[in-house]
Write an enzyme that holds these catalytic residues in place. Sequence first.
Site, short mmCIF file in Angstrom:
data_model
loop_
_atom_site.label_atom_id
_atom_site.label_comp_id
_atom_site.label_asym_id
_atom_site.label_seq_id
_atom_site.Cartn_x
_atom_site.Cartn_y
_atom_site.Cartn_z
N ASP A 188 -3.53 9.94 2.18
CA ASP A 188 -3.86 9.99 3.60
C ASP A 188 -5.24 10.59 3.84
O ASP A 188 -6.00 10.11 4.67
CB ASP A 188 -2.83 10.84 4.36
CG ASP A 188 -1.40 10.40 4.14
OD1 ASP A 188 -1.11 9.82 3.08
OD2 ASP A 188 -0.56 10.67 5.02
N GLU A 237 5.04 0.30 0.65
CA GLU A 237 6.16 0.77 -0.17
C GLU A 237 7.42 -0.09 -0.01
O GLU A 237 8.46 0.24 -0.55
CB GLU A 237 6.47 2.24 0.15
CG GLU A 237 5.33 3.15 -0.26
CD GLU A 237 5.53 4.59 0.14
OE1 GLU A 237 6.44 4.86 0.96
OE2 GLU A 237 4.78 5.46 -0.35
#
Lengths: 757, 757
Positions: A347, A473
């Site tokens: 991130d 994901e």
Amino acid sequence: MWKLESSSLDVNVLPVEESLYALANGYLGIRGCFEEGYPQEYTSIRGTYINGFYDLIEAKYSEKLFGFPEVQEKMPNLMDAQTMEIYLDGERVSLFNGCHTDYKRALYFDKGYAERSFVYRTQKGKTATVRFRRMVSFQVKELLLIEAEVQYDGEIRIRSIVDGNVSNYTDDFDPRVGEHAQLLDWKSSSLVDEAYMVLKARTKKLDFEVCCGVYHRCSKPEISVVIGGEHEPRMTAEYATSGNITLTKYAAYCDSRCQQEPVEHRVLKIIKEQSYISLEDHLTDQRKYLENFWKHSDIQIFGDDLIQQGVRFSLFQLLQSAGKDGLTNIAAKGLTGEGYEGHYFWDTEIYILPFFQLTQPQIAEKLLTYRHSILDQARNEARTLGHRRGVKYPWRTIAGRECSTFFPAGSAQYHINGDVAYGFIQHYLQHKNLDFICHYGAEVVFETARTWLEIGHFSNGKFMIHSVTGPDEYTCIVNNNYYTNVMARYNMEWAVKLYHILKEERPEALKGIIQRIQMQESEIDEMISAYKNMYLPYDEQRKIHKQDDTFLDKALWDFEGTPEDKYPLLLHYHPLTIYRYQVIKQADTVLAHFLLEDDLEDEIIRNTFDYYEKVTTHDSSLSSCIYGIMASRCGYCEKAYDYFMETVRLDLDNTHGNTKDGLHVANLGGTALSVIFGFAGYRIKDTGISLRPWCPENWSGYEFKLFYRGRQLRVNVTDHLEIELLEGERLEIKVYDKQYGLDSLLKIPLEGMKRND
Amino acid sequence: MWKLESSSLDVNVLPVEESLYALANGYLGIRGCFEEGYPQEYTSIRGTYINGFYDLIEAKYSEKLFGFPEVQEKMPNLMDAQTMEIYLDGERVSLFNGCHTDYKRALYFDKGYAERSFVYRTQKGKTATVRFRRMVSFQVKELLLIEAEVQYDGEIRIRSIVDGNVSNYTDDFDPRVGEHAQLLDWKSSSLVDEAYMVLKARTKKLDFEVCCGVYHRCSKPEISVVIGGEHEPRMTAEYATSGNITLTKYAAYCDSRCQQEPVEHRVLKIIKEQSYISLEDHLTDQRKYLENFWKHSDIQIFGDDLIQQGVRFSLFQLLQSAGKDGLTNIAAKGLTGEGYEGHYFWDTEIYILPFFQLTQPQIAEKLLTYRHSILDQARNEARTLGHRRGVKYPWRTIAGRECSTFFPAGSAQYHINGDVAYGFIQHYLQHKNLDFICHYGAEVVFETARTWLEIGHFSNGKFMIHSVTGPDEYTCIVNNNYYTNVMARYNMEWAVKLYHILKEERPEALKGIIQRIQMQESEIDEMISAYKNMYLPYDEQRKIHKQDDTFLDKALWDFEGTPEDKYPLLLHYHPLTIYRYQVIKQADTVLAHFLLEDDLEDEIIRNTFDYYEKVTTHDSSLSSCIYGIMASRCGYCEKAYDYFMETVRLDLDNTHGNTKDGLHVANLGGTALSVIFGFAGYRIKDTGISLRPWCPENWSGYEFKLFYRGRQLRVNVTDHLEIELLEGERLEIKVYDKQYGLDSLLKIPLEGMKRND
């Protein structure tokens, strides 16, 4: 709009507001809980955290395979200094039992404090005015101040508490919230000089110490004081008086992880020094710090106050979240909650770093320096994964250990290596700080580049990377994830470039690095061959990049047959089911097109966006901002604005339902990126910077500043683009693919976006 | 060679011999531990087990996603009745402290008991002859008998113990060995009628009861007896005498999982009835049972005693392992150890069932009936996995729950559905028992077939199956695993066939099944369309089937650079590393070619074998037998023999290093298959049976029998093939692709194998 405010009380929203109204300075963080407390049965996550402070917990598996992490790092909840109970003529003040009016709370982005006030009516019908103010100091990172001000015509007692009976929050039903509640052992509580309450605890496994010292300054020096609880994990100072009172609580937190000096010494030193300074003076210092921050970092939105508020909230929280010491980073939830256990992810580099790079380069450098500081752990992890050279950055970590226990959506995300390298490279492009490259960047870029040589291989003359997971994901362990492959290509290309730049300009430094990491000249050749022949999966028919070798062969997810309450999918479907379909959690190929658009035809970018948008759930908070930015790129103005709205309101409206566990800090970064990289179309490449601005219809304009290779620019977009060179030398800048020279001020009419809506 | 024997004592081999000399009857199993015990510090897994008896343990995850099993089933180690300590003039007999000679032990395959004897010399120089014999009765499944016979001129004391202080074996360093040691709570110990020691325990979570009753019969009725330990978890009966003594211990084990009658009632009833019968008489019954078994199931090897021993050992252990009540199955380690926690896998249908199908069809039917008995759990699991219809058989289970916690090498192995269906279909082909299909088979085949419709999809007109793991666990979560796809095709093709057969011959039964599972006529059409268009990955250039869509695109594993001590790879490399390479754990595509060779050209079979053999580590014990069988098919005689040798000696020589955790029962089945399907080339198809025999050079021949559609055949291979019809009607049989009619005896010269070595 320089503040967040609220004047309604909703029990269900309280835990969310604890995150929204959290205060922090990148080291110390405290959730916005009520000083006077809640009824026992209310859900509240009463949290105080130190960035980078952690303990180890056992990683649990029923079937543990080779190389699975044995332990995980986890950020403990620290001793609580928030509590200041108020009793009026013996009646305990509570917003949930008694009557009150005029309730309001506010968080001031420009002044750096939070305030909460209300008028309380006792059961006997008397009224009191109560106001709390609190701040976590940007100037003295260990310092938290809370002031309680009570006006009441009667007996007032304030019980101010520091409590070592703390534990972490757990939730059995949400895999995104961690386990293990008890991380700290209380060690000692003492009353120093009859005035300073000092509580010390240690982490159970690693024996790190943390200490909290509390001192009180009272507006009425003559009133009675009782301080109790020595040798117990909870200490109380009681102030009783009649009439009005203002009690200021000075709390300092120190930890032993990176400092030698005993924690209680430091705590006492700080608290003694700082408690001589009034809250007002501290607030003045705080405002000065923030003035300087906003001067460089503000993003102004003209004509929409609500959006302006959301953007400033985001920027303020980013500042609050960022570790600034080179040894810490930005946790997925900052210091606002316990989600993801205080771990740092990719991130930082991809969603947050660009904002700091442009507006606060010194913070950006500290964040990158952290990555350099964990190189050794990343080396170890690479060996565990069977690589003879290179590094493998941990997917999630605090101090450098790989902490992901479900490797298909964890360790398998090798792209983190490319992301970290990307951060260094972008920083270099933005500031051309070769010293920083010599000290930190080159080693990271070289080491990450080598790793691709370890995991990739040639097949039919193309360089392939197998068995990795991309950002999405919902699709795990695939071959030739487009995102991973382009990031790897960029990583290796720049390793080669930096190698040649340093060879030319800093040959001694290069020699040192190469010796330290034992890199051979031949590896540079390997990298050249690999990046030049990198395989990038492409679908000829659809004219889009394939997310991976087989993504497009899968069946389409039945979106129509999926009710709203089945989102996010990961909480309602087995991963195998999810993997089987074309359904993605977050921007993946589209993100790659944002980060590395070089040479791509607009048509491919647009086709790719169109295709993946249809199968993206945005179940991750890392998605909508990227889709918004790329909608701008594609000329989908309405979409761009809609995605931006989702981004800017995500935490404020709790749209993901889990803001109680902390703010989605990457998304806050995405808010900043949405304006700069989205609406203004800012890009930085080897060839320089470029803009491709447009302005949403609802706004009259927007403005931001940025640093670029020794210069500062102001970018203002209204019905035209205005770029001002605030500082530094003339530069070339590209706007809508046309090159301009900027001496002091440029005014360029906005090109009507090629609207593709 | 009707026995396994040993006359050497090696401390390190003891735990292995505990598995090799284990006795069982498919219900009760006991490891071959020493009655008189070992020194404390020796590694020993002192185990007694009941097939299908289990408790639940928590499944552990640090990151738990949707649908991951919350609990696992695990087979507890039961109260131990093995111990019979011997004291000679007060000196405790131990083979590891004192002196001994003439040590030997034996396990008799024809008589069904184990024996161990030695001459012991006391510290004072006196000698004693000691002999133990033990059997687990095939006739009375709850019954274990142990006899101690001591000849000694002096005081002899025998302390016979039943011990409830038991726990399961754990090993932190091997993921193949489970966790959780304490599964049983001791409940009561009592002495009934002053003669019967009765111990009762319960499983901690499920409150299943298990009871062990012990009675002793002594050759000297007058000697003193002390029985102690009532109300304690350990009871002891002591027999003291001078001169010779023979003490027979009758132990009965009952559990409450599938029976209502209180366990202690049943234990007492059995033990009282059975202890009237002498060991000799029990041994006679045992021999009779085994005579019948060997009459139908023996595989004779002429000219190689060691191989003969290995083969018979395998068949005997298969018989010992197989559950025979329709509610239990065959654990991966049988009842010989705790590896894989007593779980049943696909091993049964693919590696073991064929042997029983051919030689003991009633046992085969019981094993299949078990699969029918867990259909409801398999339905639930399918729902958990997001399928609206069909079933998903658990990858590993005892009572039906999915117990695999690492889904990439667990739940993702959808082929288990096809394997179970394959078992039913093969059984039908072998015996054409339509009643069995009506009662059990059809429902299973229909339900498994439907599941493929749920997980597969059409792409470019081909039916694809994504996100599954094939048999090879070194390659996980792939698209279009060839093995899975051909098994799915067969499954659906036969669902359609059975549907039409039943519609014709048993319309009422079909109606009942269809109503019960709510299957639509349209689903039959779906199945036809799916199996006819099944996509089977094929590499045009190499002329081989691809293991999956992308297996052949991966880099080759560096076998030369992998030292011997790095095998099995799973214990030394991270799964991600393994997944990235062309390296496989066990036969996968080659296994598919064995099970379903129809229509395949010999060239493709051979190319495929050649290719995959080079990248197969045989790290799984399920591999070498299949490669051996297919080496025979390809005419690689030397290889076939070498693989067979690896197969037949795997446990006897502990070549995988973990025989201490139990025998590799699938490999024992593979031993039988190697002769029948490998050397003799037996196959059963819809069109009938066929043979393609050859005889290894080292042997003078081999022989076996088999049942086929109401007939029994004897197959003898020496320098020619002899097939005798022992029972039943004339049949057609194919030998070397040529059709023959068999009335009573056929003699066919062996075709010189088209040797391809």
